[in-house]
Write an enzyme that holds these catalytic residues in place. Structure first.
Site, mmCIF file in Angstrom:
data_model
loop_
_atom_site.group_PDB
_atom_site.id
_atom_site.type_symbol
_atom_site.label_atom_id
_atom_site.label_comp_id
_atom_site.label_asym_id
_atom_site.label_seq_id
_atom_site.Cartn_x
_atom_site.Cartn_y
_atom_site.Cartn_z
ATOM 1 N N THR A 15 28.512 -38.732 -115.867
ATOM 2 C CA THR A 15 28.347 -39.356 -114.552
ATOM 3 C C THR A 15 28.130 -38.348 -113.441
ATOM 4 O OG1 THR A 15 29.792 -41.155 -115.219
ATOM 5 C CG2 THR A 15 29.512 -40.856 -112.871
ATOM 6 N N ASP A 59 24.801 -38.952 -121.832
ATOM 7 C CA ASP A 59 26.034 -39.689 -121.591
ATOM 8 C C ASP A 59 26.969 -39.271 -122.726
ATOM 9 O OD1 ASP A 59 26.889 -42.742 -120.280
ATOM 10 O OD2 ASP A 59 27.986 -41.982 -122.021
ATOM 11 N N THR A 278 50.914 -41.323 -134.510
ATOM 12 C CA THR A 278 51.462 -42.553 -133.940
ATOM 13 C C THR A 278 50.483 -43.225 -132.973
ATOM 14 O OG1 THR A 278 53.198 -43.506 -132.565
ATOM 15 C CG2 THR A 278 52.713 -41.180 -132.190
HETATM 16 N N1 ASP Z 1 29.709 -42.725 -119.390
HETATM 17 C C1 ASP Z 1 29.992 -41.473 -118.719
HETATM 18 C C2 ASP Z 1 30.059 -40.384 -119.765
HETATM 19 O O1 ASP Z 1 31.064 -40.211 -120.400
HETATM 20 C C3 ASP Z 1 31.266 -41.563 -117.947
HETATM 21 C C4 ASP Z 1 31.635 -40.298 -117.195
HETATM 22 O O2 ASP Z 1 30.936 -39.332 -117.119
HETATM 23 O O3 ASP Z 1 32.712 -40.293 -116.624
HETATM 24 O O4 ASP Z 1 29.098 -39.683 -119.964
#
Ligand code: ASP
Length: 343
Positions: A15, A59, A278
């Site tokens: 992100t 991503d 766990t």
């Molecule tokens: N979907 C994004 C990712 O993990 C979320 C983030 O960057 O926080 O690449």
């Protein structure tokens, strides 16, 4: 005059560097050069920064061991030239990647700090700037000419954690990670407050070793009341399966039904390694504490103690890739190797 620390920023995606797609409205990765333009503040830090980016930022849901090796190789190829590394990564699977990287570097003596953000860097309310700037500051922090941190860490929302102790617990709050069984290594407020007693002390005389063989034929199996014999049997009979991370109840407990113990025994006989961890977020497996774990202990399940799921999977992939003799595997697994579990 002492030379200023030289930091390498590695952008993998997430992100932090995303923008909205005009047509679909979905967030997607964009060019890293633009990311740096959004943070002119970086010029004021007391360190020099170079950056490198994945050709195609991703991503982090698309992360996998092949990308982990790419990150490792970027660090390996630049290890001597830089004093510290900051890896920008999506938060969704950051704990998995950072845990794996912690095992892939033995005798690390420089900081590798993973960070990311919940909102893109161009967003008015972004958490990206604080996370990025402080991660770089931490990577550049030195005492007597040596990095204060010399392990793989994860920095998010004012807290620096040992990476292989973390887990993502919130998809919405800026405060998205916790380190349930180990204290933060540093807290960022007006000052950076390092906790010297929690920070890993490197043996700098030891040569760095980099491991890139990871066994991917493993599975994560979470028990739940009512799980059937058929389901467990099918999983344990997967062709080529080498290891299982078994998420059990409480302090490592499972149903005492004969079929379950028999299936686990058969898998162990085939050489499949089974790690008992766990489902609880806090606390540890203690095999033999309850009747419901006595059998598991007897047949030779490996105790994952207070490992997170992410660290258990990473440690299993790493150790299975190391060809450790069968007679030693349990002992090696139950030994803390990178501060990932309590003794
Ligand atoms: N979907 C994004 C990712 O993990 C979320 C983030 O960057 O926080 O690449």
């Amino acid at each position: 005059m002492a030379k200023i620390p030289h930091i390498l920023l590695i952008y993998t995606g997430g992100t932090i560097g995303m923008i909205k797609d005009f047509e679909t409205g979905a967030l997607k990765a964009f060019n890293f050069d633009k990311l740096l333009k959004h943070i002119p503040e970086l010029k004021h830090l007391n360190c020099s920064i170079e950056s490198v980016s994945f050709d195609e930022p991703i991503d982090s849901s698309n992360m996998n061991p092949h990308y982990w090796i790419s990150i490792t190789e970027i660090i390996e190829n630049n290890y001597e030239q830089f004093d510290g590394f900051v890896v920008l990564h999506g938060s969704d699977t950051m704990s998995y990647t950072a845990s794996a990287i912690s095992f892939m570097f033995e005798n690390l003596s420089k900081p590798v700090i993973f960070t990311g953000s919940q909102l893109p860097i161009g967003d008015l309310r972004t958490d990206a700037k604080e996370n990025l700037i402080t991660s770089i500051e931490i990577a550049a922090s030195q005492k007597n000419g040596k990095s204060i941190i010399s392990e793989v860490c994860l920095y998010f929302e004012y807290q620096l954690y040992r990476a292989n102790r973390t887990t993502k617990i919130n998809s919405e709050h800026f405060d998205a990670f916790i380190s349930p069984n180990y204290p933060p290594l540093c807290e960022s407020g007006v000052h950076l407050k390092f906790d010297e007693s929690a920070i890993y002390k490197p043996r700098r005389s030891k040569k760095i070793k980099i491991r890139k063989k990871l066994e991917e034929n493993i599975v994560l199996l979470k028990l739940f009341p009512g799980i059937t014999e058929n389901v467990i049997k099918s999983i344990l009979e997967i062709d080529g399966l080498k290891g299982v991370v078994l998420e059990t109840f409480g302090s490592g407990n499972a149903p005492t039904e004969k079929w379950l113990v028999d299936l686990l025994k058969t898998a162990l006989k085939k050489g499949i390694k089974i790690i008992d961890i766990t489902q609880c977020v806090f606390g540890s497996v203690i095999l033999g504490q309850y009747e419901t774990s006595v059998q598991l202990q007897k047949i030779g399940l490996i105790s994952g103690k207070d490992l997170t799921t992410e660290a258990a999977l990473a440690k299993l992939m790493y150790l299975l890739g190391e060809n450790i003799p069968a007679s030693e595997f349990k002992d090696v697994f139950e030994t803390p190797l990178r501060g990932e579990m309590s003794d």
